[in-house]
Design an enzyme around this catalytic site. Structure first.
Site, PDB file in Angstrom:
ATOM      1  N   CYS A  11     -19.688  28.846   9.549  1.00  0.00           N
ATOM      2  CA  CYS A  11     -19.164  30.633   9.997  1.00  0.00           C
ATOM      3  C   CYS A  11     -18.982  30.387  11.608  1.00  0.00           C
ATOM      4  CB  CYS A  11     -20.184  31.496   9.356  1.00  0.00           C
ATOM      5  SG  CYS A  11     -20.237  32.813  10.104  1.00  0.00           S
ATOM      6  N   GLY A  12     -18.412  30.724  12.122  1.00  0.00           N
ATOM      7  CA  GLY A  12     -17.675  30.777  13.396  1.00  0.00           C
ATOM      8  C   GLY A  12     -18.907  31.966  14.108  1.00  0.00           C
TER       9      GLY A  12
END
Length: 114
Positions: A11-12
């Site tokens: 997840c960024g």
């Protein structure tokens, strides 16, 4: 200061939040990859409540079958049971410090507890 992040490296937003924690002087970071080390139900309930959310507000629908399974329509206990059984249903990241808990979306919310 100790900070614990419930992290998903794919997840960024989670990666950006972790970077903020690691770049902040004096912060000792504990990383829990919750897909490998799932939440305890009681801890998850505490994190959600302390972040000022309800279980339905903490559901991750993008990239999961949570809506198809009817999670958003379930009661809080059933949602927490489903999240504890399948941590992919939990939106991320949550960060806990001595100053509180934040659901760090966007990642800059982490500054509120540093």
């Amino acid at each position: 200061m100790k900070a614990t992040i419930w992290h998903n490296p794919a997840c960024g937003t989670s990666r950006k939040t972790l970077a903020i924690l690691e770049e902040t002087p004096g912060v000792d970071v504990e990383v829990i990859e919750y897909l490998k080390t799932p939440y305890r139900r009681d801890k998850l309930a505490q994190l959600i409540a302390d972040a000022g959310l309800t279980p339905v507000e903490a559901i991750r629908t993008m990239g999961t079958d949570a809506e198809e399974k009817g999670l958003p329509a379930m009661d809080a206990d059933a949602i927490l049971d489903a999240m504890a059984a399948n941590p992919a249903y939990v939106n991320r990241p949550f960060v806990e410090t001595d100053k509180g808990v934040r659901f760090c979306r966007p990642q800059d919310k982490v500054h509120e507890i540093l």
